[in-house]
Every structure is written in C-alpha cells, then in structure tokens.
Write a protein that holds these residues in place. Sequence first.
Motif, PDB file in Angstrom:
ATOM      1  N   LEU A 284      -8.094  32.200 -52.708  1.00  0.00           N
ATOM      2  CA  LEU A 284      -7.462  31.038 -52.098  1.00  0.00           C
ATOM      3  C   LEU A 284      -7.066  31.392 -50.676  1.00  0.00           C
ATOM      4  N   ALA A 285      -7.308  30.459 -49.771  1.00  0.00           N
ATOM      5  CA  ALA A 285      -6.815  30.573 -48.398  1.00  0.00           C
ATOM      6  C   ALA A 285      -6.243  29.225 -47.997  1.00  0.00           C
ATOM      7  N   PHE A 286      -5.295  29.240 -47.075  1.00  0.00           N
ATOM      8  CA  PHE A 286      -4.646  28.013 -46.633  1.00  0.00           C
ATOM      9  C   PHE A 286      -4.041  28.257 -45.260  1.00  0.00           C
ATOM     10  N   THR A 287      -3.571  27.196 -44.630  1.00  0.00           N
ATOM     11  CA  THR A 287      -2.864  27.347 -43.364  1.00  0.00           C
ATOM     12  C   THR A 287      -1.413  26.915 -43.526  1.00  0.00           C
ATOM     13  N   ASP A 288      -0.553  27.551 -42.744  1.00  0.00           N
ATOM     14  CA  ASP A 288       0.852  27.191 -42.653  1.00  0.00           C
ATOM     15  C   ASP A 288       1.194  27.079 -41.174  1.00  0.00           C
ATOM     16  N   ALA A 289       1.943  26.047 -40.809  1.00  0.00           N
ATOM     17  CA  ALA A 289       2.180  25.755 -39.401  1.00  0.00           C
ATOM     18  C   ALA A 289       2.812  26.915 -38.654  1.00  0.00           C
ATOM     19  N   ASP A 290       3.654  27.698 -39.327  1.00  0.00           N
ATOM     20  CA  ASP A 290       4.372  28.782 -38.647  1.00  0.00           C
ATOM     21  C   ASP A 290       3.738  30.149 -38.836  1.00  0.00           C
ATOM     22  N   ARG A 291       3.047  30.357 -39.961  1.00  0.00           N
ATOM     23  CA  ARG A 291       2.582  31.713 -40.273  1.00  0.00           C
ATOM     24  C   ARG A 291       1.094  31.909 -40.100  1.00  0.00           C
ATOM     25  N   GLY A 292       0.361  30.873 -39.784  1.00  0.00           N
ATOM     26  CA  GLY A 292      -1.074  31.016 -39.561  1.00  0.00           C
ATOM     27  C   GLY A 292      -1.869  30.890 -40.836  1.00  0.00           C
ATOM     28  N   LEU A 293      -2.699  31.884 -41.115  1.00  0.00           N
ATOM     29  CA  LEU A 293      -3.581  31.860 -42.278  1.00  0.00           C
ATOM     30  C   LEU A 293      -2.937  32.600 -43.445  1.00  0.00           C
ATOM     31  N   GLY A 294      -2.889  31.946 -44.595  1.00  0.00           N
ATOM     32  CA  GLY A 294      -2.388  32.582 -45.806  1.00  0.00           C
ATOM     33  C   GLY A 294      -3.532  32.870 -46.752  1.00  0.00           C
ATOM     34  N   ARG A 295      -3.400  33.936 -47.507  1.00  0.00           N
ATOM     35  CA  ARG A 295      -4.406  34.302 -48.499  1.00  0.00           C
ATOM     36  C   ARG A 295      -3.727  34.684 -49.811  1.00  0.00           C
ATOM     37  N   VAL A 296      -4.427  34.401 -50.907  1.00  0.00           N
ATOM     38  CA  VAL A 296      -4.001  34.853 -52.233  1.00  0.00           C
ATOM     39  C   VAL A 296      -5.157  35.643 -52.820  1.00  0.00           C
ATOM     40  N   ASP A 297      -4.883  36.887 -53.252  1.00  0.00           N
ATOM     41  CA  ASP A 297      -5.953  37.683 -53.838  1.00  0.00           C
ATOM     42  C   ASP A 297      -6.029  37.460 -55.356  1.00  0.00           C
ATOM     43  N   LEU A 298      -6.930  38.184 -55.999  1.00  0.00           N
ATOM     44  CA  LEU A 298      -7.169  37.971 -57.425  1.00  0.00           C
ATOM     45  C   LEU A 298      -5.974  38.338 -58.287  1.00  0.00           C
ATOM     46  N   TRP A 299      -5.044  39.126 -57.750  1.00  0.00           N
ATOM     47  CA  TRP A 299      -3.858  39.512 -58.507  1.00  0.00           C
ATOM     48  C   TRP A 299      -2.675  38.574 -58.250  1.00  0.00           C
ATOM     49  N   GLY A 300      -2.857  37.631 -57.346  1.00  0.00           N
ATOM     50  CA  GLY A 300      -1.776  36.704 -57.046  1.00  0.00           C
ATOM     51  C   GLY A 300      -0.889  37.142 -55.903  1.00  0.00           C
ATOM     52  N   ASN A 301      -1.312  38.135 -55.121  1.00  0.00           N
ATOM     53  CA  ASN A 301      -0.547  38.560 -53.957  1.00  0.00           C
ATOM     54  C   ASN A 301      -0.787  37.608 -52.791  1.00  0.00           C
ATOM     55  N   VAL A 302       0.273  37.236 -52.093  1.00  0.00           N
ATOM     56  CA  VAL A 302       0.175  36.352 -50.932  1.00  0.00           C
ATOM     57  C   VAL A 302       0.370  37.163 -49.664  1.00  0.00           C
ATOM     58  N   SER A 303      -0.493  36.955 -48.679  1.00  0.00           N
ATOM     59  CA  SER A 303      -0.334  37.617 -47.388  1.00  0.00           C
ATOM     60  C   SER A 303      -0.589  36.607 -46.276  1.00  0.00           C
ATOM     61  N   PHE A 304      -0.075  36.896 -45.094  1.00  0.00           N
ATOM     62  CA  PHE A 304      -0.250  36.031 -43.939  1.00  0.00           C
ATOM     63  C   PHE A 304      -0.757  36.839 -42.750  1.00  0.00           C
ATOM     64  N   SER A 305      -1.550  36.199 -41.914  1.00  0.00           N
ATOM     65  CA  SER A 305      -1.987  36.815 -40.667  1.00  0.00           C
ATOM     66  C   SER A 305      -2.201  35.706 -39.646  1.00  0.00           C
ATOM     67  N   LYS A 306      -2.070  36.056 -38.375  1.00  0.00           N
ATOM     68  CA  LYS A 306      -2.255  35.070 -37.306  1.00  0.00           C
ATOM     69  C   LYS A 306      -3.293  35.587 -36.325  1.00  0.00           C
ATOM     70  N   PRO A 307      -4.080  34.691 -35.747  1.00  0.00           N
ATOM     71  CA  PRO A 307      -5.014  35.115 -34.704  1.00  0.00           C
ATOM     72  C   PRO A 307      -4.252  35.762 -33.546  1.00  0.00           C
ATOM     73  N   PRO A 308      -4.851  36.735 -32.888  1.00  0.00           N
ATOM     74  CA  PRO A 308      -4.154  37.480 -31.836  1.00  0.00           C
ATOM     75  C   PRO A 308      -4.203  36.776 -30.483  1.00  0.00           C
ATOM     76  N   TYR A 309      -3.868  35.485 -30.463  1.00  0.00           N
ATOM     77  CA  TYR A 309      -3.932  34.705 -29.234  1.00  0.00           C
ATOM     78  C   TYR A 309      -2.595  33.998 -29.022  1.00  0.00           C
ATOM     79  N   ALA A 310      -2.214  33.847 -27.775  1.00  0.00           N
ATOM     80  CA  ALA A 310      -0.935  33.204 -27.462  1.00  0.00           C
ATOM     81  C   ALA A 310      -0.946  31.735 -27.868  1.00  0.00           C
ATOM     82  N   GLY A 311       0.133  31.292 -28.496  1.00  0.00           N
ATOM     83  CA  GLY A 311       0.283  29.877 -28.831  1.00  0.00           C
ATOM     84  C   GLY A 311      -0.614  29.382 -29.934  1.00  0.00           C
TER      85      GLY A 311
END
Length: 338
Positions: A284-311
């Motif tokens: 599963l992947a999704f977007t969140d307005a403040d945290r960027g891209l969210g991911r859920v792996d096969l174990w149910g762990n959630v992580s967030f990452s943002k593109p390395p660009y200003a704004g």
Amino acid sequence: MTTASASRSALVSLATAMATVLGVVVAVGGGAASAGAWELPPRDYASWHEYSPATAGGSPGPVVVAPGDIVWYADTLENEIVKVPAAAPAAVEHFRLGAFAPGISDLAAASDGTIWFGDFLNAAIGRLDPATGDVTEHPLGGAFDRATSLTPGPDGALWFGDPSNGGIGRIALDGTISRVPDPGGTGVYDIAAADDGRLWYTRDGAGSLGAYDPATGDLDIVPVGVSGFTGLTAAASGGVWVAGIDTLVKVETDGTVSKRISIPSAPFGSVVPRHLVSADDVDLAFTDADRGLGRVDLWGNVSFSKPPYAGTKPEHLGVTSYGSLWYSDRGRDTLGNV
C-alpha cells in the motif's frame, strides 16, 4: 520446516530486529495490529526524479498508470491530458481537451485504451481516444452530479462513486450511464474493483463498505469501523485497503479485517491518507499533505518519505507494475517518481 518457511522466518526475525532498533511496532501474519509512524532515515535520493509539466506554466493533477506502465496525468490549467511512458519520460504526448475545459477530478484507463475522466465543472464524464485525439463528454443528468473515483470494472465498463444520488454508477464504453442505489442512500466517493469480481465502495458516514457484484446484482454491507473515509483501493495481495484519519484497514474479500493499523499522529498532527494505490512490490502507498509519501509493507509497518525538493507536496498517486510510484506535486507544479 520447508525452505520457504525458513526464509520467511528469517525475514520476519530480521524485520523484528530492525524494528526494535528503529522503534517501530511490527505486525506479523494476518491478525489486527498497530504500526508506528516514523520518518525514514537518510536515503540515496538519486532514486527520486522530477519532471517539469509538459506545457510550460502547467500543473499536473490527477494521475493514472495504464497497462504497459504508461503514466497519464491531467493538467486543468493547460486544458490537456498528457501521456508519459514510464520507461521514457521525455517522450510525452499532449492531448488538448478543446472547448470542454473540464474540471478533472480523476482519471481511469479503460480496457480499449481510452482514457476517461470525471468532469465536476460540467457534471459529466469525459472520454479521450488517444488514437484520434477525439474528446467526448457524457452528461450525468443533474446539474450538480459528480462522478468520483472512476475505475475499470470486471465487465469492461467504468464504475464510479455517485455521491449526489446516493450510490454507485456505471458508464459503458459506448457512453450509456446506469446507476445502482446504495441501500441507505449514503454518499459514495471511493470505489475499487477487487479480485473477487465485486465493486467495493465506501459508505460515507456509515462506517461500512458496500460490495456489489455486477454479475448477480447482489450487494453486501461490510462493517469496517472507520468513521470518516479518506481513500480506498484494491489490494494487489487480495481484498481492499480503506483509509480514514490516522487509520488504515485491510479487508479481505470474505469481509474479515486482516489488518487494522493506527498511525500515531503526534507530534505531527493527524495523518490523512489519500490516493491509495497497491502493486505487487508495494502493498500500500498513499499521500499525506504534510508527510509526503506513505508506505505500508507486508508486515503492516508504516513509513513516510518526502521528495528532496523545496516546497514539495505530493498529491495524486499512481504505481507501475514494478512498484515505481508516480505523483503530481502541487507544491512545485511538477510530476515526480521514485
């Protein structure tokens, strides 16, 4: 123990050990579990890519990845839909929308290669034929009608949420529109075609999903305990994922909830998962307005990452067959992928 079981056990042990170091709660197996929200450690940002809009001054909006890993996006500012082959992003094609000037809420790729879109400004559903460039519009019938979350169905037609009329709708490839009312008349905004041949949809304000079988006309109501829905998608691993504020729920096709993930909001504020997608390499992947891209792996762990660009503010999301995420960035008016 079989070789496959031993490999899985080793992977689970490794994931658990890593999670202990990182402070993440790991969900193993099919039971309900919680996972912590955490920021990814520094990574090699060479995997992030950003592309200017195909027309200068434009702003990429809704995104869909069509069969063959062809990325399509709508640019309402430039009144066009743009084709971007994932393997050759420079080879873009522009398709102007002519006099319709639609307000495009989402895109869908039909089985015949045409691209369809919800047009909320004209209370219609539009169709683009890339082979000819022709654009046609099909009125929904009411001045305030909307078609949301267009998705290809198992019958080859396009299905959509029909919030103005309290149910779901169907548009055949010839433009014929029909409707299926929800038993409670609830507003429907999200719809997905699951692997069981049914159309699953969110029942706004009811805390449940509808599951409609177009082959038999049967409709089941599935309680999921989500108070306010923010997204829905068919899961590549089977069933559907549904989202609410600070919540992600995996529902199997028999109606059981196999994962219930609570995303801690503090200290960031509430997480609002939108534009859910799933593929073989991305559960599963999704977007969140403040945290960027969210991911859920096969174990149910959630992580967030943002593109390395200003704004940067990733919004609409699509995923290729090999798990590459493509997104429109409303903060930078660009298209990106990772």
